[in-house]
Structures are given as structure tokens and as C-alpha cells.
Design a protein around this motif. Sequence first.
Motif, PDB file in Angstrom:
ATOM      1  N   PHE A 245       0.850  -1.194   0.000  1.00  0.00           N
ATOM      2  CA  PHE A 245       0.000   0.000   0.000  1.00  0.00           C
ATOM      3  C   PHE A 245       0.886   1.243   0.000  1.00  0.00           C
ATOM      4  CE2 PHE A 245      -2.145  -3.360   2.417  1.00  0.00           C
ATOM      5  CZ  PHE A 245      -3.271  -3.547   1.631  1.00  0.00           C
ATOM      6  N   ARG A 246       0.931   1.923  -1.125  1.00  0.00           N
ATOM      7  CA  ARG A 246       1.824   3.071  -1.268  1.00  0.00           C
ATOM      8  C   ARG A 246       1.348   4.301  -0.504  1.00  0.00           C
ATOM      9  NH1 ARG A 246       6.590   1.051  -2.700  1.00  0.00           N
ATOM     10  NH2 ARG A 246       6.371  -0.473  -4.369  1.00  0.00           N
ATOM     11  N   ASP A 247       0.093   4.295  -0.048  1.00  0.00           N
ATOM     12  CA  ASP A 247      -0.452   5.499   0.587  1.00  0.00           C
ATOM     13  C   ASP A 247      -0.226   5.526   2.095  1.00  0.00           C
ATOM     14  OD1 ASP A 247      -2.152   3.366   0.993  1.00  0.00           O
ATOM     15  OD2 ASP A 247      -3.971   4.593   0.996  1.00  0.00           O
ATOM     16  N   ILE A 248       0.660   4.697   2.611  1.00  0.00           N
ATOM     17  CA  ILE A 248       0.929   4.735   4.046  1.00  0.00           C
ATOM     18  C   ILE A 248       2.262   5.428   4.306  1.00  0.00           C
ATOM     19  CG2 ILE A 248      -0.349   2.583   4.412  1.00  0.00           C
ATOM     20  CD1 ILE A 248       2.702   1.607   5.202  1.00  0.00           C
ATOM     21  N   TYR A 249       2.420   5.895   5.528  1.00  0.00           N
ATOM     22  CA  TYR A 249       3.647   6.565   5.949  1.00  0.00           C
ATOM     23  C   TYR A 249       4.279   5.781   7.093  1.00  0.00           C
ATOM     24  CZ  TYR A 249       1.618  10.522   3.409  1.00  0.00           C
ATOM     25  OH  TYR A 249       1.066  11.332   2.449  1.00  0.00           O
ATOM     26  N   ILE A 250       5.608   5.727   7.071  1.00  0.00           N
ATOM     27  CA  ILE A 250       6.374   5.114   8.160  1.00  0.00           C
ATOM     28  C   ILE A 250       7.167   6.229   8.829  1.00  0.00           C
ATOM     29  CG2 ILE A 250       8.166   3.445   8.765  1.00  0.00           C
ATOM     30  CD1 ILE A 250       7.411   1.910   6.201  1.00  0.00           C
ATOM     31  N   VAL A 251       6.902   6.459  10.111  1.00  0.00           N
ATOM     32  CA  VAL A 251       7.497   7.606  10.801  1.00  0.00           C
ATOM     33  C   VAL A 251       8.182   7.137  12.088  1.00  0.00           C
ATOM     34  CG1 VAL A 251       7.085   9.940  11.661  1.00  0.00           C
ATOM     35  CG2 VAL A 251       5.528   8.957   9.948  1.00  0.00           C
ATOM     36  N   PRO A 252       9.443   7.540  12.317  1.00  0.00           N
ATOM     37  CA  PRO A 252      10.107   7.189  13.580  1.00  0.00           C
ATOM     38  C   PRO A 252       9.606   8.073  14.724  1.00  0.00           C
ATOM     39  CG  PRO A 252      11.562   8.539  12.238  1.00  0.00           C
ATOM     40  CD  PRO A 252      10.335   8.275  11.401  1.00  0.00           C
ATOM     41  N   PHE A 253       9.876   7.657  15.942  1.00  0.00           N
ATOM     42  CA  PHE A 253       9.511   8.434  17.130  1.00  0.00           C
ATOM     43  C   PHE A 253      10.706   9.256  17.608  1.00  0.00           C
ATOM     44  CE2 PHE A 253       6.345   5.066  17.253  1.00  0.00           C
ATOM     45  CZ  PHE A 253       5.205   5.747  17.652  1.00  0.00           C
ATOM     46  N   ASN A 254      10.416  10.416  18.211  1.00  0.00           N
ATOM     47  CA  ASN A 254      11.509  11.148  18.848  1.00  0.00           C
ATOM     48  C   ASN A 254      11.788  10.610  20.254  1.00  0.00           C
ATOM     49  OD1 ASN A 254       9.383  12.208  20.334  1.00  0.00           O
ATOM     50  ND2 ASN A 254       9.439  14.214  19.344  1.00  0.00           N
ATOM     51  N   GLU A 255      10.842   9.861  20.794  1.00  0.00           N
ATOM     52  CA  GLU A 255      11.051   9.112  22.041  1.00  0.00           C
ATOM     53  C   GLU A 255      10.748   7.650  21.714  1.00  0.00           C
ATOM     54  OE1 GLU A 255      12.173  10.082  24.906  1.00  0.00           O
ATOM     55  OE2 GLU A 255      12.276  12.238  24.475  1.00  0.00           O
ATOM     56  N   ASN A 256      11.789   6.899  21.380  1.00  0.00           N
ATOM     57  CA  ASN A 256      11.590   5.574  20.794  1.00  0.00           C
ATOM     58  C   ASN A 256      10.999   4.561  21.769  1.00  0.00           C
ATOM     59  OD1 ASN A 256      12.570   6.056  18.165  1.00  0.00           O
ATOM     60  ND2 ASN A 256      14.678   5.989  18.926  1.00  0.00           N
ATOM     61  N   PRO A 257      10.042   3.765  21.299  1.00  0.00           N
ATOM     62  CA  PRO A 257       9.580   2.626  22.097  1.00  0.00           C
ATOM     63  C   PRO A 257      10.713   1.603  22.231  1.00  0.00           C
ATOM     64  CG  PRO A 257       8.113   3.078  20.231  1.00  0.00           C
ATOM     65  CD  PRO A 257       9.351   3.868  20.009  1.00  0.00           C
ATOM     66  N   PRO A 258      10.645   0.729  23.225  1.00  0.00           N
ATOM     67  CA  PRO A 258      11.644  -0.346  23.315  1.00  0.00           C
ATOM     68  C   PRO A 258      11.611  -1.197  22.045  1.00  0.00           C
ATOM     69  CG  PRO A 258      10.274  -0.263  25.288  1.00  0.00           C
ATOM     70  CD  PRO A 258       9.640   0.650  24.292  1.00  0.00           C
ATOM     71  N   HIS A 259      12.762  -1.654  21.623  1.00  0.00           N
ATOM     72  CA  HIS A 259      12.812  -2.530  20.456  1.00  0.00           C
ATOM     73  C   HIS A 259      12.060  -3.825  20.739  1.00  0.00           C
ATOM     74  CE1 HIS A 259      16.535  -0.647  18.303  1.00  0.00           C
ATOM     75  NE2 HIS A 259      15.641   0.247  18.663  1.00  0.00           N
ATOM     76  N   ARG A 260      11.523  -4.414  19.679  1.00  0.00           N
ATOM     77  CA  ARG A 260      10.834  -5.700  19.811  1.00  0.00           C
ATOM     78  C   ARG A 260      11.881  -6.817  19.769  1.00  0.00           C
ATOM     79  NH1 ARG A 260       7.299  -9.032  16.096  1.00  0.00           N
ATOM     80  NH2 ARG A 260       8.723  -8.429  14.441  1.00  0.00           N
ATOM     81  N   ALA A 261      11.999  -7.567  20.856  1.00  0.00           N
ATOM     82  CA  ALA A 261      12.966  -8.666  20.920  1.00  0.00           C
ATOM     83  C   ALA A 261      12.333  -9.944  20.381  1.00  0.00           C
ATOM     84  CB  ALA A 261      13.434  -8.884  22.353  1.00  0.00           C
ATOM     85  N   ILE A 262      13.128 -10.699  19.616  1.00  0.00           N
ATOM     86  CA  ILE A 262      12.682 -11.987  19.087  1.00  0.00           C
ATOM     87  C   ILE A 262      13.644 -13.059  19.584  1.00  0.00           C
ATOM     88  CG2 ILE A 262      12.207 -13.348  17.013  1.00  0.00           C
ATOM     89  CD1 ILE A 262      11.760 -10.675  15.562  1.00  0.00           C
ATOM     90  N   TYR A 263      13.087 -14.132  20.121  1.00  0.00           N
ATOM     91  CA  TYR A 263      13.890 -15.211  20.683  1.00  0.00           C
ATOM     92  C   TYR A 263      13.668 -16.503  19.899  1.00  0.00           C
ATOM     93  CZ  TYR A 263      14.110 -12.011  24.667  1.00  0.00           C
ATOM     94  OH  TYR A 263      14.307 -10.912  25.466  1.00  0.00           O
TER      95      TYR A 263
END
Length: 299
Positions: A245-263
Motif C-alpha cells: 500500500f503506497r499510501d501509508i507513511y512510516i514515521v520514527p519516534f523522537n522518544e523511541n519505544p523499546p525494540h521488539r525482541a525476538i527469541y
Amino acid sequence: MNYKLLETFAVLTKTLNVTKTAEKLYLSQSTVSYRLKALEDELGVMLVERDRGFKNIKLTAHGKAFMSIALDWENINDKIKNFSSFSSLKTVSIGVVDSVNNYLFSNIYKEIFNNPYVQLTIKTQHTDEIYEQIAARIIDVGFVLHHIPINQIECKQILDEKMVLVTKCTHLGNSKSVDPQKLNPEKQIFLNWGDQYLKWHNKYFQQELNPKLVTDSTLLSFDLLDQDSWLIVPLSAAHSLKEKFRDIYIVPFNENPPHRAIYMITNKTPLYSNREAIEDFKALVDKHMDAHRIWQDNQ
């Protein structure tokens, strides 16, 4: 009887041409003729009618009768080859949480799909189910979002992923970064990314203000995203959505959430027959996660 004589005659009955038979078997025409004559001598009958100077042949009555035997032999030989390949087949069964399965492992699955010697069984499950099935050795390898200490289970963190905002809202999408305090929680499609994420989330969003939607399915959250809503997902899931879907935006945070850990989790004493396949699969996952880390650092 030499099986090469049978093989040559079986192909010859299909082509009825010495030149084409030689090409299919990567032989010279003289070798095809030699094998045919050797087979006739061993059987004591003529199998083909030959015209001098012509490469096409006709089967004699004996040739037509022996053709079914040669083709039966060819069929049995193919089954033997297939059985040999099957006996060397490596099988691995894995349990994977939804968001990892759909957006992070597709390249791993494609590589295995093109490997005829590996059979992979994939189950999309919740973290608790995966731990239970690893402990019971029902599945070989699991991929989960939480580390639960269990004696017989080996746990290794294979990746931590950046979390980003996904939206169709132009106002938010044109920002270089977004301040979580300025987001409207009532427009949120909420997914729970674990305890650390919840602590961060509750710091910025009033708990008495309900999200627009709560779901445990990343795929469903994408389908329901509209012009006003927003959600927070791992970077791999966000880019997968952007490709569709080309009409979406991906935006970073200026106060980042914790990274998602994968085990990645495995039983410390896996079934002996599966050990080699499990180790090969784990090495393949490590290779792809190394590549993903490099990609993520460049985003």
C-alpha cells in the motif's frame, strides 16, 4: 543384465530415433547403436528394424513386446531414485508468532522452498503454545517474543527490531519524527508488544482513553487502517505493508519505544533423528538475521 542397455532401449522406444536418443542420454550415436546390438545379442532376438543410412527405427514384434518390460524397469528405477532422495530428506517443524511469521521470515521460507532436501512444517501460534510444544518436543524450533525460563528449553535472542509509527494520515506522515504525546490514543489500533512496550505506552497515553481497536493480529490491523488511525509495529512489518500500500507513511519516534525482541527456542535434548536438520535450520536463521540487522541499520 546391464541396466544401461535397458535405459537406452527405454528411451529409444519413445524417440524411435537414434540421434534423439543419443542427445537425451548425452551419448554418441555409435554408443546407442552398440548398446542396442548388445541387448539384442543378450536376448537372442531382433528388437528394431534398421534401414541403412536412416536414423529412424521401427520396433519389431519382439521389440514391441520387450518395450513394456523396459518401461516397467524405467518406472521402478525412478521409484528407487525417489526413495533414495526421500530417505535423505531433512524435516523441521517450527512454531512462530504471527508478526514474525508474516513479515520477517518470508526470505527464509523461500530459500527452504527451493531446497528439495528439506521439508519444513510451519505453525503460527501464540508464545505460550510454542513453549509448551518445544518442551514436549512436538515442534523442533520456536520463535517467540518473550523469554520464559524453563529448564529443558534453550533460549537465544536473535534480533531486536525498531518500532515505528504507521499511518495514512498526511499530517503525521510528513513529519520527520513524531512525538508520542501528540498522538490521539482514541485513533490508535493497539497491539501489545510485551511488558517493556506496555510500560513505554502507558507513560505517554492515558489508560482511561480507549484505543480505537485492540487486536493481536498484525495482518488484521493493517486491513483496518484508515485515514485517521495509526498503529505501532516493528520496522519489518511496516516495510512489508509499504510494499503493498503506497499510501501509508512510516514515521520514527523522537522518544523511541523499546525494540521488539525476538527469541529462538529449542529443546536442550531434541529428538536424535532431527538434530542435524535443527542445527542447519538455526544456522540459516542466524544468516538471515545478520542480513536483517544490516538492512535495519541502513533505514
